[in-house]
Design an enzyme around this catalytic site. Sequence first.
Site, short mmCIF file in Angstrom:
data_model
loop_
_atom_site.label_atom_id
_atom_site.label_comp_id
_atom_site.label_asym_id
_atom_site.label_seq_id
_atom_site.Cartn_x
_atom_site.Cartn_y
_atom_site.Cartn_z
N GLY A 293 0.84 -1.20 0.00
CA GLY A 293 0.00 0.00 0.00
C GLY A 293 0.86 1.24 0.00
N GLY B 105 0.54 5.84 0.53
CA GLY B 105 -0.27 6.97 0.96
C GLY B 105 0.59 8.21 1.05
N GLY C 11 4.06 7.56 2.66
CA GLY C 11 5.07 6.76 1.99
C GLY C 11 4.48 5.45 1.50
N LYS D 151 7.83 -0.14 6.22
CA LYS D 151 7.20 1.15 5.94
C LYS D 151 8.29 2.16 5.61
CE LYS D 151 4.09 4.50 8.22
NZ LYS D 151 3.29 4.73 9.44
N ASP E 198 -6.65 7.31 16.27
CA ASP E 198 -7.04 6.98 14.90
C ASP E 198 -7.44 5.51 14.78
OD1 ASP E 198 -7.57 7.41 12.22
OD2 ASP E 198 -5.49 7.12 11.58
#
Length: 317
Positions: free
Chosen positions: A11, A13, A16, A33, A126
């Site tokens: 994935g 975003g 990064g 990541k 979150d």
Amino acid sequence: MDRFSIIKELGSGSYGTISKAVCMQSGEVVAIKKLKTRYRSWESCMNLREVKTLRAMNHSSIIKLKEVIMEHGELHFVFEYMECDLFQVMKNRRNVPFSEAEVRMWCFQIFEGLAHMHNRGYFHRDLKPENLLASNDDIKIADLGMAREVDSHPLFTDHVTTRWYRAPEILLGSPIYGPPVDMWAMSAIMAELFILRPLFPGSSGADEIHKISCVIGSPTKSEWPEGLELAKAMNYKLLVSIFATLMPGISEDAIDLITSLCSWNPSKRPTAIETLRHPFFQSCYHVQPSLNYKDALQSSPHPGTWHLAIKDRSIMA
């Protein structure tokens, strides 16, 4: 980084990219990541909120940060690898409801992780299905980039938490909030596991408050006078509860827990450790009221092998 071989990108975003990789020395599969922002010093990397928060955590229900690697100004976080997030799990159900046993098992683990996090002086800010990483019967809290320390006292931003899981005090513009926002988010997530659709799918901040009002009704003046003042200042008109009609066939214990977690007044939501004692979790490991936080967390059973996947879904603000 030359110790790792990238298998595929999982994935991307604004922050990064996240990739599945294998450590060529050990054969271990990990998730890496890579941040877009470039850094000039190791000290600035270590002061990143996500790094500081993850280094303070050590719990089987919170994603493990294995390494932080800085090369040529590029920062890489090496996490344990897991197969899928809770959003994907729900999507794959194709409208086949989860059993209460499944919801109980997952939510108990999440609340254990939150109890550890809150006890360490942090709250997530979150929580959403995409930030809960699952494998079979196991689940972990991930993506702590928005986490804050409970004892920090700046005016917090209201652009946190995907809107559908955003607590009323944030939606109504309160600059001060804390761990109860995580408990609110869990009420929405827990309900979503039962009904396989968002409980409060607002299209804007105002519509989100309207959706919440439609489901749980308006707070009374005795229940949350501060909230009524905030709502009045923003010209929000609140409504009457239809909550009980949305989840037919769900046990009274489940309804009672979700209802208490989505209390308008943050101070009336149960804490994570109180939630673990709720009758809904009676068949799970039970935290005795006489135990203190540390005793309860140290006595908690550890889930087995974990796997995971990470999926980016932009925050709706």
